[in-house]
Design a protein around this motif. Sequence first.
Motif, short mmCIF file in Angstrom:
data_model
loop_
_atom_site.label_atom_id
_atom_site.label_comp_id
_atom_site.label_asym_id
_atom_site.label_seq_id
_atom_site.Cartn_x
_atom_site.Cartn_y
_atom_site.Cartn_z
N ALA A 180 -80.04 18.32 38.53
CA ALA A 180 -79.06 17.64 37.70
C ALA A 180 -79.72 16.52 36.90
CB ALA A 180 -77.94 17.06 38.56
N LYS A 181 -80.87 16.09 37.37
CA LYS A 181 -81.52 14.94 36.74
C LYS A 181 -82.78 15.28 35.96
CE LYS A 181 -79.64 11.45 39.77
NZ LYS A 181 -79.87 10.82 41.06
N GLY A 182 -83.47 16.31 36.38
CA GLY A 182 -84.71 16.66 35.69
C GLY A 182 -85.89 15.84 36.18
N VAL A 183 -86.90 15.72 35.32
CA VAL A 183 -88.13 15.03 35.70
C VAL A 183 -87.87 13.52 35.73
CG1 VAL A 183 -90.50 14.54 35.05
CG2 VAL A 183 -89.56 16.83 34.70
N GLU A 184 -88.11 12.91 36.88
CA GLU A 184 -87.85 11.47 37.01
C GLU A 184 -89.17 10.71 37.16
OE1 GLU A 184 -83.95 10.55 39.20
OE2 GLU A 184 -84.60 12.43 40.06
N ASP A 185 -88.98 9.39 37.08
CA ASP A 185 -90.10 8.47 37.01
C ASP A 185 -91.18 8.64 38.08
OD1 ASP A 185 -90.90 6.44 35.41
OD2 ASP A 185 -90.48 4.97 36.99
N LYS B 186 -80.49 21.15 44.58
CA LYS B 186 -79.08 20.74 44.40
C LYS B 186 -78.31 21.68 43.47
CE LYS B 186 -80.10 15.96 45.56
NZ LYS B 186 -79.69 14.57 45.50
N LEU B 187 -78.59 22.97 43.58
CA LEU B 187 -77.86 23.96 42.77
C LEU B 187 -76.40 24.06 43.18
CD1 LEU B 187 -78.93 26.02 40.52
CD2 LEU B 187 -80.62 24.63 41.63
N ASP B 188 -76.06 23.49 44.33
CA ASP B 188 -74.65 23.48 44.74
C ASP B 188 -73.87 22.42 43.97
OD1 ASP B 188 -76.22 21.53 46.07
OD2 ASP B 188 -74.59 21.22 47.51
N ARG B 189 -74.58 21.69 43.11
CA ARG B 189 -73.90 20.74 42.24
C ARG B 189 -73.99 21.23 40.81
NH1 ARG B 189 -75.88 14.95 44.10
NH2 ARG B 189 -74.90 14.90 46.15
N ASP B 190 -73.26 20.53 39.92
CA ASP B 190 -73.39 20.91 38.51
C ASP B 190 -74.72 20.39 38.01
OD1 ASP B 190 -71.02 22.25 38.35
OD2 ASP B 190 -69.89 20.40 38.03
N CYS C 126 -73.85 27.64 39.24
CA CYS C 126 -74.22 26.41 39.94
C CYS C 126 -72.95 25.68 40.35
CB CYS C 126 -75.12 25.52 39.09
SG CYS C 126 -74.26 24.74 37.71
N GLY C 127 -73.11 24.61 41.11
CA GLY C 127 -71.95 23.87 41.59
C GLY C 127 -71.09 24.75 42.49
N LYS C 128 -69.78 24.65 42.32
CA LYS C 128 -68.88 25.47 43.14
C LYS C 128 -69.09 26.96 42.90
CE LYS C 128 -65.16 22.29 44.18
NZ LYS C 128 -65.44 21.12 43.28
N GLU C 129 -69.62 27.27 41.74
CA GLU C 129 -69.83 28.67 41.36
C GLU C 129 -71.21 29.20 41.73
OE1 GLU C 129 -67.53 30.75 38.88
OE2 GLU C 129 -66.62 29.74 40.60
N PHE C 130 -71.96 28.41 42.49
CA PHE C 130 -73.32 28.87 42.82
C PHE C 130 -73.26 30.07 43.76
CE2 PHE C 130 -77.35 28.27 45.40
CZ PHE C 130 -78.17 28.81 44.41
N TYR D 33 -88.80 27.73 41.77
CA TYR D 33 -87.75 28.29 42.62
C TYR D 33 -86.50 27.45 42.48
CZ TYR D 33 -91.54 30.90 44.78
OH TYR D 33 -92.60 31.74 44.99
N PHE D 34 -85.34 28.09 42.68
CA PHE D 34 -84.07 27.38 42.61
C PHE D 34 -83.34 27.50 43.94
CE2 PHE D 34 -85.17 28.39 38.29
CZ PHE D 34 -84.71 27.30 37.55
N GLY D 35 -82.60 26.44 44.29
CA GLY D 35 -81.82 26.52 45.52
C GLY D 35 -81.16 25.22 45.88
N THR D 36 -80.67 25.17 47.08
CA THR D 36 -80.11 23.93 47.59
C THR D 36 -80.65 23.66 48.98
OG1 THR D 36 -78.09 23.03 48.62
CG2 THR D 36 -77.97 25.32 47.91
N ALA D 37 -81.33 22.54 49.10
CA ALA D 37 -81.92 22.20 50.39
C ALA D 37 -80.82 21.92 51.40
CB ALA D 37 -82.83 20.98 50.25
#
Length: 529
Positions: free
Chosen positions: A116-121, A143-147, A175-179, A255-259
Amino acid sequence: MANQDFLNEINKRRTFAIISHPDAGKTTITEKVLLFGRAIQTAGTVKGRGSAQHAKSDWMEMEKERGISVTTSVMQFPFNDRLVNLLDTPGHEDFSEDTYRTLTAVDSCLMVIDAAKGVEDRTRKLMEVTRLRDTPIVTFMNKLDRDIRDPMEVMDEVETELNMLCAPITWPIGCGKEFKGVYHLHRDEVILYQTGQGHTIQDVKTIKGIDNPEIDAAVGDELAATLRDEVELVQGASSEFDLELFLSGELTPVYFGTALGNFGVDHMLEGLTEWAPAPMSRASKDREVAASEEKFTGFVFKIQANMDPKHRDRIAFMRIVSGKYQKGMKMRHVRLGKDIAVSDAVTFMAGDRSAAEEAFAGDIIGLHNHGTIQIGDTFSQGEELKFTGIPNFAPEMFRRIRLKDPLKQKQLLKGLVQLSEEGAVQVFRPLRNNDLIVGAVGVLQFEVVTARLKTEYKVEAIYESISVATARWVGSENTTKMNEFEKKAYDNLALDGGDNLTYIAPTMVNLNLATERYPDVEFRKTREH
Ligand code: G4P
């Protein structure tokens, strides 16, 4: 010739660390990785070290807790036919130079990104460190379970900001509820996500083939159609996985997923254990040392002090570069020119701190240390070796340190120099006055230093703010230019704990001007021990 069993032991090892921005999910992923490594039975047992859990000033409490969590400093567990060493990288306010140096002791890294945030500091900074050795990077979009943001866009960000091609191995379905799960591009199968199974290893439901109508039934017509469109696009537009490019740090499998939902971590772990390099060779001053060499060598990348305040127990963490450690063996402490028998090294099997019988290249062992071991020290079986690439990193925070009792100036200096040798902090003495400036990369380091000065050196010190923005180690091949620079920049020059000349810049603008004005002078962000 080394025997085959010995080589097999080394070749099955995979030593990596996790890089991420705080709150991206490193602790949660670590827990799931350990679950898959069968190192823990159910998730929820690894103590998180989130910022909310620690009062900032209470570092003693934190160290106490760390007495427990040191067992998670290095976690070793089997996965498939590999043996994985996962090195913890201190993250929140315990972020320190140790975090950076740990990255110099691994062969690969897992980069966790909050999708949801991308590359951070923080990720940017840590990636800079991995670049010193072109460490191969595996990416997990969490955090694919989020938007989340558009996955294509986040991959673009990784490519442009971190200068690394992205090769998606899985692709998310919603993603999110639709993941609903991911499509595995290499296996050509859909792996369905089930909610509410975050704490255990899930029963996996898969559907083979992107055109399989079962996909439509499972995820709905709309998401199935979107998936097919996106996969076509992705296969056309993004890079394909290439082992060579991965190993040279130029391409990352994604890879994509939700920890939290425990989905996708296993896909990532399969990729990492298959592709990440076995223990790599390592440069020393005179030669490259291969992991498969029979003679033992290693270097110290971190010293952890006061894990148990009662025992003053300091542990020096050593990465074994070649050969094998055996309980009771003699190793040479090269800097001191001394042979020592080591019978009580610590190993880190499955989160348990235990006395090691043996350990191999790629493993980390802990040596009990009473002040004779420093960061960067090399150990060998007799050879006069000095491993390189375990640097100091330019601090980003500075404070003037002052004594409550001015008569103890000598002890203060001694304490600071020793603590800087240990890597707890860095100290700078400006040429133009008698100030003592402490520099750190994480804020907790300041507190650690005053607390340790008090208990170990019996001096009470306090901090004052000072306007220093950053430091760079300076030097030049051109003596004339260097002399000129030293004269002109005198007010901003200082010596560090090892008497190395340092430019301490009041502002970043000032630093930029200085680097422009003195092109013959090198301004370095790292310094070798
Ligand atoms: P860190 O070590 O990188 O700092 O991150 P950590 O794992 O502690 O995760 C930070 C927060 O993000 C935690 O929530 C954690 O539960 C949450 N999180 C991690 N992975 C996922 C995910 O896949 N999906 C969602 N939705 N959340 C995730 P918290 O509320 O800050 O902490 P806690 O009280 O839940 O432990």
